[in-house]
Design an enzyme around this catalytic site. Structure first.
Site, short mmCIF file in Angstrom:
data_model
loop_
_atom_site.label_atom_id
_atom_site.label_comp_id
_atom_site.label_asym_id
_atom_site.label_seq_id
_atom_site.Cartn_x
_atom_site.Cartn_y
_atom_site.Cartn_z
N GLY A 42 0.80 -1.23 0.00
CA GLY A 42 0.00 0.00 0.00
C GLY A 42 0.83 1.27 0.00
N THR A 43 0.20 2.34 0.46
CA THR A 43 0.86 3.65 0.51
C THR A 43 2.10 3.58 1.39
OG1 THR A 43 -1.32 4.69 0.32
CG2 THR A 43 0.47 6.09 1.11
N LYS A 53 11.11 7.81 5.03
CA LYS A 53 12.12 7.69 6.10
C LYS A 53 13.48 7.31 5.53
CE LYS A 53 9.08 9.06 7.84
NZ LYS A 53 7.66 9.28 7.59
N GLY A 184 2.10 23.28 1.90
CA GLY A 184 1.57 22.46 2.99
C GLY A 184 2.66 22.18 4.00
N TYR A 187 3.01 17.35 8.46
CA TYR A 187 4.21 16.53 8.69
C TYR A 187 4.84 16.04 7.39
CZ TYR A 187 2.18 11.80 7.99
OH TYR A 187 1.64 10.67 7.46
N VAL A 270 -1.00 18.96 0.97
CA VAL A 270 -1.99 19.68 1.78
C VAL A 270 -2.93 18.72 2.49
CG1 VAL A 270 -1.90 21.80 0.42
CG2 VAL A 270 -3.46 19.98 -0.27
N GLY A 271 -2.56 17.45 2.54
CA GLY A 271 -3.38 16.49 3.27
C GLY A 271 -3.79 15.34 2.38
N ARG A 272 -4.45 14.36 2.99
CA ARG A 272 -4.89 13.18 2.25
C ARG A 272 -6.38 12.98 2.50
NH1 ARG A 272 -0.92 10.11 0.13
NH2 ARG A 272 -2.15 8.19 0.28
N HIS A 443 21.05 4.40 32.08
CA HIS A 443 21.89 5.59 31.92
C HIS A 443 23.04 5.26 30.98
CE1 HIS A 443 24.00 9.27 32.93
NE2 HIS A 443 25.09 8.55 33.10
P1 FAD Z 1 -3.08 2.32 2.13
O1 FAD Z 1 -1.72 2.09 2.65
O2 FAD Z 1 -3.37 3.59 1.42
O3 FAD Z 1 -3.43 1.08 1.21
C1 FAD Z 1 -4.62 1.00 0.50
C2 FAD Z 1 -4.40 0.05 -0.66
O4 FAD Z 1 -5.67 -0.22 -1.28
C3 FAD Z 1 -3.53 0.63 -1.76
O5 FAD Z 1 -2.45 -0.24 -2.02
C4 FAD Z 1 -4.45 0.77 -2.97
O6 FAD Z 1 -3.79 0.51 -4.19
C5 FAD Z 1 -5.48 -0.30 -2.67
N1 FAD Z 1 -6.80 -0.06 -3.29
C6 FAD Z 1 -7.56 1.06 -3.19
N2 FAD Z 1 -8.72 0.89 -3.86
C7 FAD Z 1 -8.68 -0.35 -4.38
C8 FAD Z 1 -9.58 -1.11 -5.18
N3 FAD Z 1 -10.77 -0.62 -5.54
N4 FAD Z 1 -9.22 -2.35 -5.55
C9 FAD Z 1 -8.03 -2.89 -5.18
N5 FAD Z 1 -7.13 -2.22 -4.43
C10 FAD Z 1 -7.46 -0.97 -4.02
N6 FAD Z 1 2.02 6.78 8.51
C11 FAD Z 1 2.70 6.45 9.63
O7 FAD Z 1 2.13 5.80 10.51
N7 FAD Z 1 4.01 6.83 9.80
C12 FAD Z 1 4.68 7.53 8.87
O8 FAD Z 1 5.85 7.85 9.05
C13 FAD Z 1 3.99 7.89 7.68
N8 FAD Z 1 4.62 8.57 6.70
C14 FAD Z 1 3.96 8.83 5.55
C15 FAD Z 1 4.64 9.53 4.55
C16 FAD Z 1 4.00 9.82 3.36
C17 FAD Z 1 4.76 10.54 2.27
C18 FAD Z 1 2.66 9.40 3.16
C19 FAD Z 1 1.96 9.68 1.87
C20 FAD Z 1 1.97 8.72 4.16
C21 FAD Z 1 2.61 8.43 5.35
N9 FAD Z 1 1.96 7.77 6.39
C22 FAD Z 1 2.64 7.47 7.54
C23 FAD Z 1 0.54 7.38 6.29
C24 FAD Z 1 0.41 5.89 5.97
O9 FAD Z 1 1.04 5.64 4.74
C25 FAD Z 1 -1.06 5.50 5.91
O10 FAD Z 1 -1.69 5.86 7.12
C26 FAD Z 1 -1.23 4.00 5.72
O11 FAD Z 1 -0.61 3.57 4.53
C27 FAD Z 1 -2.73 3.64 5.67
O12 FAD Z 1 -2.88 2.28 5.47
P2 FAD Z 1 -4.20 1.70 4.77
O13 FAD Z 1 -4.03 0.22 4.80
O14 FAD Z 1 -5.40 2.28 5.37
O15 FAD Z 1 -4.18 2.24 3.28
#
Ligand code: FAD
Length: 461
Positions: A42-43, A53, A184, A187, A270-272, A443
């Site tokens: 995922g993301t 990181k 933005g 973080y 600017v956010g997600r 320590h």
């Molecule tokens: P996601 O990781 O977004 O995964 C969702 C998956 O669903 C994706 O792979 C997508 O392709 C798939 N999908 C969507 N729709 C469909 C569909 N219809 N059919 C099939 N597949 C689908 N969080 C932290 O805790 N620590 C951090 O340091 C941190 N740093 C970050 C840095 C950046 C640059 C970004 C962008 C985010 C960061 N985050 C961090 C946030 C973190 O990435 C997300 O909170 C986390 O990935 C959410 O997990 P999730 O499983 O909800 O969704």
């Protein structure tokens, strides 16, 4: 048309929420299928936590060598001028991502989870149709989990494309932008802006808010703002983006008029927003919580047998929240008793210095509890911090005045992200100030400042 797949549990989305849920359900013997349209992980693994990181670490290394090369390091270390091959750095980052993606694929395989690659679309609350490379695949399940995550918000005045990129685009950049404007100052913007400033870009941060990282209090963010200034990062706060002007410059409206900024790249961070479009949400009867899918303390949506976890369900949009929700749902589907009722979800900014916050802000704690005790210890009084070059910052503990139960812990300083585990544990276990002050902390460590902060809150340091 392929043969229909039937299973007990279907997970849509293989980010940290989805893959943890599917793997755990599989380990518990639940017949599970997971669908992913891009890459497992995922993301977080592919374009979020891990790659950001990795770049932050590389940038820190580069900045340190530059300091040694300047011959001004108080450590007495001098080095030759370092050079940067950003394409190689990105390849190194991609190798880490590839390794972790492979690890997730192995985890799912060992748990006997079937992975279907393609975009899923709900037909009803028990059926999805997946567009795979080889055609349409129908999957029917007794229970389904929506784990579709989130996507970057686009500004209407500054759509993605050309020099305007999201964090995903910047994390793939193999050429260093000479001038980087980051729109933005949350973080993601501050983390990446700092990293690119250390790589050598001339960085300007723009935000409509009057200060950086506005979700944290000003005391916590001050050391970060000071470091940004030392790195030469420009701050345009209280400034609204108007868009790209015809000469390719970015127009911003500040309190005193319109300014134009030169940029080779513009990161819009600017956010997600929750990924709720184009997967058939309209075929389901789901209550919403603003833009998010509403869930209860068992991650159940308003439709029987349909769960939702992770970013699609709301704030804080963090990987560790998604993972724990995934575990909870897997256990529930495997007929175990679980609820998702965390006392605390740690939040970290991997900025320079780092910020960690667990529990409410000081102001929120004051509003909730009649009276609070606060203990604060600056790192300038901590030996380990001095040896780490990290005397700026502090640890703060907030506890109820009546029973001394700790309600919030925060820190800003070098390497404080690792304190998040002890902060989370203390809150989750309902620790009192006496528990922390009475625990022997090794320590010399940064953790001693935590013990000392508890003692100060008890007014017996
Ligand atoms: P996601 O990781 O977004 O995964 C969702 C998956 O669903 C994706 O792979 C997508 O392709 C798939 N999908 C969507 N729709 C469909 C569909 N219809 N059919 C099939 N597949 C689908 N969080 C932290 O805790 N620590 C951090 O340091 C941190 N740093 C970050 C840095 C950046 C640059 C970004 C962008 C985010 C960061 N985050 C961090 C946030 C973190 O990435 C997300 O909170 C986390 O990935 C959410 O997990 P999730 O499983 O909800 O969704």
């Amino acid at each position: 048309m392929m043969k229909e797949i039937r299973c007990k549990l279907l997970v849509v989305g293989a980010g940290p929420g989805g893959y943890v849920c599917a793997a755990r359900a599989g380990e518990r013997g639940v017949d599970t299928v997971i669908v992913e349209e891009r890459r497992v992980g995922g993301t977080c693994l592919n374009v979020g936590c891990i790659p950001s990181k990795a770049l932050i670490h590389a940038a820190d290394e580069f900045a340190r060598l530059n300091e040694y090369a300047s011959r001004r390091s108080p450590l007495g270390i001098a080095a030759a001028q370092p050079s940067l091959d950003l394409a190689q750095t990105i390849a190194w980052k991609d190798a880490i991502v590839g390794k972790l993606d492979g690890g997730v694929a192995g985890l799912l395989k060992r748990a006997h989870v079937k992975v279907v690659l393609g975009r899923a679309r709900f037909r009803d609350g028990k059926t999805v149709v997946v567009q795979t490379e080889t055609g349409e695949q129908t999957i029917r399940a007794e229970s389904v989990v929506i784990a579709t995550g989130s996507e970057p918000i686009e500004l209407a005045s500054l759509p993605f494309g050309g020099i305007v990129v999201s964090s995903t685009g910047l994390l793939a950049a193999t050429e260093l932008p000479r001038r980087l404007v980051v729109v933005g100052a949350g973080y993601i913007g501050v983390e990446l802006g700092t990293a690119f400033a250390k790589f050598g870009s001339q960085v300007t941060l723009v935000d409509v808010a009057p200060r950086i990282l506005p979700q944290y209090d000003a005391e916590l963010t001050r050391p970060v703002a000071q470091r940004l200034a030392a790195l030469g990062v420009g701050l345009k706060l209280g400034a609204a983006v108007q868009g790209l002007s015809s000469d390719g410059r970015l127009s911003i409206e500040t309190g005193t008029g319109v300014e134009r900024l030169d940029a080779d790249r513009i990161l819009v961070a600017v956010g997600r927003r929750p990924a709720v479009a184009d997967w058939g949400l309209e075929e389901l009867v789901l209550d919403r919580d603003g833009p998010f899918v509403r869930v209860d303390d068992r991650c159940r949506t308003s439709m029987r047998g349909v769960y939702a976890i992770g970013d699609v369900t709301g704030e804080p949009m963090l990987a560790h929240r998604a993972m724990m929700q995934g575990e909870v749902v897997a256990d529930l589907v495997a007929q175990r008793k679980r609820v998702f009722e965390p006392r605390a979800i740690p939040a970290i900014c991997f900025t320079d210095p780092e910020i960690v916050s667990v529990g409410p802000s000081v102001d929120e704690a004051r509003r909730t509890h009649a009276e609070v005790r606060i203990g604060m210890v600056p790192f300038s009084a901590n030996g380990r911090a001095m040896t780490l070059h990290g005397e700026s910052g502090f640890v703060r503990i907030v506890a109820r005045a009546d029973n001394h139960v700790v309600v919030a812990m925060q820190a800003v300083g070098t390497a404080v992200s690792e304190l998040s585990a002890s902060f989370g544990l203390a809150l989750e276990m309902g620790a009192r100030l006496e528990d922390i002050a009475g625990t022997i902390h090794a320590h010399p460590t940064l953790g001693e400042a935590v013990q000392e902060a508890a003692a100060r809150a008890l007014a017996r340091s």
